[in-house]
Scaffold this motif. Sequence first.
Motif, mmCIF file in Angstrom:
data_model
loop_
_atom_site.group_PDB
_atom_site.id
_atom_site.type_symbol
_atom_site.label_atom_id
_atom_site.label_comp_id
_atom_site.label_asym_id
_atom_site.label_seq_id
_atom_site.Cartn_x
_atom_site.Cartn_y
_atom_site.Cartn_z
ATOM 1 N N THR A 153 0.811 -1.215 0.000
ATOM 2 C CA THR A 153 0.000 0.000 0.000
ATOM 3 C C THR A 153 0.841 1.259 0.000
ATOM 4 O OG1 THR A 153 -0.247 -0.078 2.400
ATOM 5 C CG2 THR A 153 -2.007 -1.071 1.076
ATOM 6 N N SER A 154 2.093 1.158 0.362
ATOM 7 C CA SER A 154 2.936 2.343 0.354
ATOM 8 C C SER A 154 3.457 2.671 -1.036
ATOM 9 C CB SER A 154 4.116 2.167 1.312
ATOM 10 O OG SER A 154 4.998 1.172 0.825
ATOM 11 N N ARG A 155 3.249 1.795 -2.001
ATOM 12 C CA ARG A 155 3.795 2.064 -3.327
ATOM 13 C C ARG A 155 2.848 1.820 -4.487
ATOM 14 N NH1 ARG A 155 8.594 -2.045 -3.757
ATOM 15 N NH2 ARG A 155 8.238 -2.661 -1.648
ATOM 16 N N THR A 156 1.608 1.417 -4.230
ATOM 17 C CA THR A 156 0.742 1.074 -5.350
ATOM 18 C C THR A 156 -0.615 1.758 -5.258
ATOM 19 O OG1 THR A 156 -0.130 -0.853 -4.205
ATOM 20 C CG2 THR A 156 1.763 -1.222 -5.629
ATOM 21 N N THR A 157 -1.276 1.817 -6.394
ATOM 22 C CA THR A 157 -2.666 2.236 -6.501
ATOM 23 C C THR A 157 -3.418 1.050 -7.064
ATOM 24 O OG1 THR A 157 -2.044 4.505 -6.949
ATOM 25 C CG2 THR A 157 -4.257 3.835 -7.610
ATOM 26 N N VAL A 158 -4.498 0.675 -6.426
ATOM 27 C CA VAL A 158 -5.269 -0.478 -6.872
ATOM 28 C C VAL A 158 -6.714 -0.058 -7.026
ATOM 29 C CG1 VAL A 158 -6.043 -2.811 -6.271
ATOM 30 C CG2 VAL A 158 -3.757 -2.061 -5.615
#
Length: 128
Positions: free
Chosen positions: A96-101
Amino acid sequence: MGEGVLRAVPGPGPGRDGEADEPLLRDLVGAALRRARLRQGRTLRDVADQARVSLPYLSEIERGRKEASSEVLAAVCGALGLRLADLVGALHIDLTSRTTVSVTSTATTAKWGRPRRGGQANLTLLAA
C-alpha cells in the motif's frame, strides 16, 4: 462474476501500458523476512537451522528467487519469532505504500448493509 465478488483491475497511473508494474509477492516476502532477520541481528544459518530449512533455500527466498510454501513461511516466521499475521501485515504496508489499486465489485452496498442486486461499485484505493 457472482454477486458480491471483488476483482482487482489495473488502476490509473503512470506506466500503465498493459504491462504489470506490481512487485512480485515473492520479492516482497523475501525482503520482509530479510528485514526481520537483520533487525534481530541474526545470520541466515541461524534462522535456517531453527526453521529446519536449508541455508541456500532460505537465501533464495530472501532474494525473491523462490516462492516459499505456507509450511516453509510458517517455519521461518516461527524461527524469527513472528506470526504469519505479522508477515502479512508487513506485506500489506509494503504494497500500500507504493501502489494504486482499483477494485470493482459486481454489487453495491448501501450504508454498511447488504449488497443491492444489479449494481456495480467502483472503488479506488490510493496508497499514501
